[in-house]
Design an enzyme around this catalytic site. Structure first.
Site, short mmCIF file in Angstrom:
data_model
loop_
_atom_site.label_atom_id
_atom_site.label_comp_id
_atom_site.label_asym_id
_atom_site.label_seq_id
_atom_site.Cartn_x
_atom_site.Cartn_y
_atom_site.Cartn_z
N TYR A 76 65.70 -21.07 27.91
CA TYR A 76 65.28 -22.52 27.21
C TYR A 76 65.18 -23.73 27.52
O TYR A 76 64.46 -24.47 27.70
CB TYR A 76 65.49 -21.94 25.68
CG TYR A 76 64.66 -21.07 25.05
CD1 TYR A 76 63.41 -21.16 24.84
CD2 TYR A 76 65.35 -19.87 24.64
CE1 TYR A 76 62.72 -20.06 24.19
CE2 TYR A 76 64.65 -18.77 24.11
CZ TYR A 76 63.59 -18.88 23.94
OH TYR A 76 62.83 -17.86 23.23
N GLN A 110 49.83 -20.53 20.72
CA GLN A 110 50.99 -19.66 20.41
C GLN A 110 52.21 -20.35 21.50
O GLN A 110 53.19 -19.71 22.09
CB GLN A 110 50.83 -18.41 21.40
CG GLN A 110 49.85 -17.51 20.61
CD GLN A 110 49.19 -16.26 21.34
OE1 GLN A 110 50.04 -15.42 21.52
NE2 GLN A 110 48.07 -16.39 21.71
N HIS A 128 53.93 -19.95 17.18
CA HIS A 128 55.18 -19.41 17.67
C HIS A 128 56.31 -20.47 17.34
O HIS A 128 57.24 -20.37 18.14
CB HIS A 128 54.99 -18.78 18.85
CG HIS A 128 54.41 -17.54 18.92
ND1 HIS A 128 53.77 -17.02 20.20
CD2 HIS A 128 53.85 -16.79 17.97
CE1 HIS A 128 52.96 -15.84 19.73
NE2 HIS A 128 52.91 -15.78 18.35
N CYS A 161 79.15 -24.50 11.46
CA CYS A 161 79.85 -23.17 11.02
C CYS A 161 80.54 -22.28 12.11
O CYS A 161 81.05 -21.41 11.57
CB CYS A 161 78.98 -22.39 9.94
SG CYS A 161 77.76 -21.35 10.95
N GLY A 198 42.94 -18.83 27.52
CA GLY A 198 44.28 -18.74 27.99
C GLY A 198 45.10 -17.77 27.48
O GLY A 198 46.64 -18.17 27.47
N THR A 199 44.60 -16.90 26.66
CA THR A 199 45.67 -15.96 26.00
C THR A 199 45.49 -14.36 26.29
O THR A 199 44.33 -14.12 26.59
CB THR A 199 45.98 -16.21 24.55
OG1 THR A 199 46.61 -15.03 24.00
CG2 THR A 199 44.60 -16.00 23.78
N ASN A 224 38.96 -17.26 30.06
CA ASN A 224 40.21 -16.71 30.82
C ASN A 224 39.71 -16.14 32.06
O ASN A 224 38.32 -15.56 32.22
CB ASN A 224 40.54 -15.70 29.96
CG ASN A 224 41.96 -14.94 30.18
OD1 ASN A 224 42.21 -14.79 31.35
ND2 ASN A 224 42.94 -14.83 29.24
P1 OAD Z 1 50.09 -14.48 28.44
O1 OAD Z 1 51.18 -14.93 29.72
O2 OAD Z 1 50.28 -13.07 27.82
O3 OAD Z 1 48.59 -14.50 28.89
C1 OAD Z 1 48.19 -15.75 29.72
C2 OAD Z 1 46.59 -15.55 29.84
O4 OAD Z 1 46.29 -16.82 30.27
C3 OAD Z 1 46.14 -14.40 30.62
O5 OAD Z 1 45.39 -13.82 29.98
C4 OAD Z 1 45.75 -15.09 31.95
O6 OAD Z 1 44.72 -14.48 32.46
C5 OAD Z 1 45.14 -16.47 31.32
N1 OAD Z 1 45.25 -17.49 32.30
C6 OAD Z 1 46.01 -17.85 33.36
N2 OAD Z 1 45.41 -18.96 34.08
C7 OAD Z 1 44.51 -19.51 33.35
C8 OAD Z 1 43.90 -20.52 33.32
N3 OAD Z 1 43.85 -21.57 34.27
N4 OAD Z 1 42.82 -20.90 32.23
C9 OAD Z 1 42.56 -20.11 31.50
N5 OAD Z 1 43.44 -18.76 31.24
C10 OAD Z 1 44.33 -18.49 32.21
O7 OAD Z 1 50.42 -15.50 27.41
P2 OAD Z 1 50.06 -15.65 25.75
O8 OAD Z 1 48.78 -14.80 25.69
O9 OAD Z 1 50.08 -16.97 25.44
O10 OAD Z 1 55.64 -15.26 22.72
O11 OAD Z 1 51.28 -14.94 25.43
C11 OAD Z 1 51.47 -14.64 24.10
C12 OAD Z 1 53.06 -14.73 23.71
O12 OAD Z 1 53.71 -13.82 24.38
C13 OAD Z 1 53.76 -15.96 24.04
O13 OAD Z 1 53.50 -16.96 23.02
C14 OAD Z 1 55.16 -15.52 24.10
C15 OAD Z 1 54.89 -14.34 24.83
O14 OAD Z 1 55.77 -13.45 24.89
C16 OAD Z 1 56.74 -15.34 22.30
O15 OAD Z 1 57.56 -15.70 23.20
C17 OAD Z 1 57.06 -14.95 21.07
ZN ZN Z 2 75.84 -22.44 10.50
#
Ligand code: OAD
Ligand code: ZN
Length: 257
Positions: A76, A110, A128, A161, A198-199, A224
């Protein structure tokens, strides 16, 4: 931009999308890690994704944090350091422009990279959680404390704590922040268009939001470069391209109307 699912030429697809966006009075944006990749943020499942190198359970679960808190905090810490230097790309500025045009533009995200806020988006719903604060792993009742550089001087950081601290992000298997979740579902039930950027659409419940919009017969637009489980659903207009290129095209188109 590759050929489209609907068979429309890319130009026609963009034109139709501009039309939909221009008509929307209450659009909602939903973003994932891909929204930030052109700003230099690594995704989780993309080509440069963290989960191609590490197991999500090791770095982003309560069990992983208990097992090796130093490793998790280092991860992190590295992410936070990377977020400090990055700047919002043209796609972010386009969203701000859209916000100015409409007056308000809720963005459900997210992401924990802070780029939406840095760009000037006002109504950001953090599904998130965030990396701004940390809380007691033992829930002793101490208030959340800001995550600053000092926290990383001796890892893992500890609560007064004695228990270890955890960043106030959602870890795998945990509930989402109640208020953010309620707001996100309210928006899915009231918006007249959702733009999903982008998800990978693989993490629930964020992945379910556009489904509620579709069920109400309202349009969903996806940006995407890859296909996702959303891409082929009826009512979804999917633009295969990068957020930093497509969003400015769409918003410029809207502002010429
Ligand atoms: P992912 O890494 O699962 O997906 C990223 C998406 O962005 C993919 O579908 C790519 O194709 C797309 N992508 C890449 N470059 C791009 C661009 N320039 N423009 C548009 N899209 C693009 O990420 P998330 O869907 O955000 O959670 O993942 C969801 C959650 O899984 C995160 O919040 C995290 C992770 O584990 C936790 O940590 C709880
Ligand atoms: Zn504590």
């Amino acid at each position: 931009m590759s050929k489209t699912m609907t068979g429309l030429s890319p130009e026609k697809l963009i034109d139709e999308t501009i039309e939909m966006l221009a008509e929307a009075k209450m659009p909602v944006i939903s973003t994932g890690a891909g929204m930030s990749s052109e700003s230099g943020v690594r995704t989780f499942r993309g080509e440069d994704g963290y989960w191609r190198e590490h197991r999500a359970e090791d770095l982003a679960s309560p069990e992983g944090l208990r097992k090796d808190p130093e490793l998790v905090w280092k991860w992190y810490g590295e992410r936070l350091k990377a977020y400090e230097d990055i700047q919002p790309h043209a796609g972010y500025h386009a969203l701000v422009q859209l916000q100015e045009r409409i007056g308000k533009l809720p963005v459900v995200t997210q992401n924990v990279d802070g780029l939406l806020q840095k760009a000037g988006l006002i109504d950001v719903i953090e599904l998130h959680g965030s990396l701004r604060t940390a809380s007691c792993m033992n829930r002793c009742g101490s208030p959340p404390i800001p995550i600053t550089e000092e926290l990383f001087e001796s890892l893992p950081p500890r609560c007064s704590c004695g228990s270890i601290l955890r960043p106030d992000v959602v870890l795998f298997g945990e509930q989402l922040p109640e208020q953010a979740l309620r707001r996100a579902f309210d928006l899915a039930e009231s918006c007249d268009l959702m733009l999903v950027v982008g998800t990978s659409m693989l993490v629930y419940p964020a992945s379910s939001l556009p489904l509620f919009v579709l069920r109400r017969g309202k349009p969903v637009i996806e940006i995407n470069p890859e296909e996702t489980p959303l891409t082929s659903l009826a009512g979804v207009t999917s633009i295969h391209g990068a957020a930093g290129q497509i969003l400015p095209l769409l918003v410029e188109g809207v502002s010429f109307r």
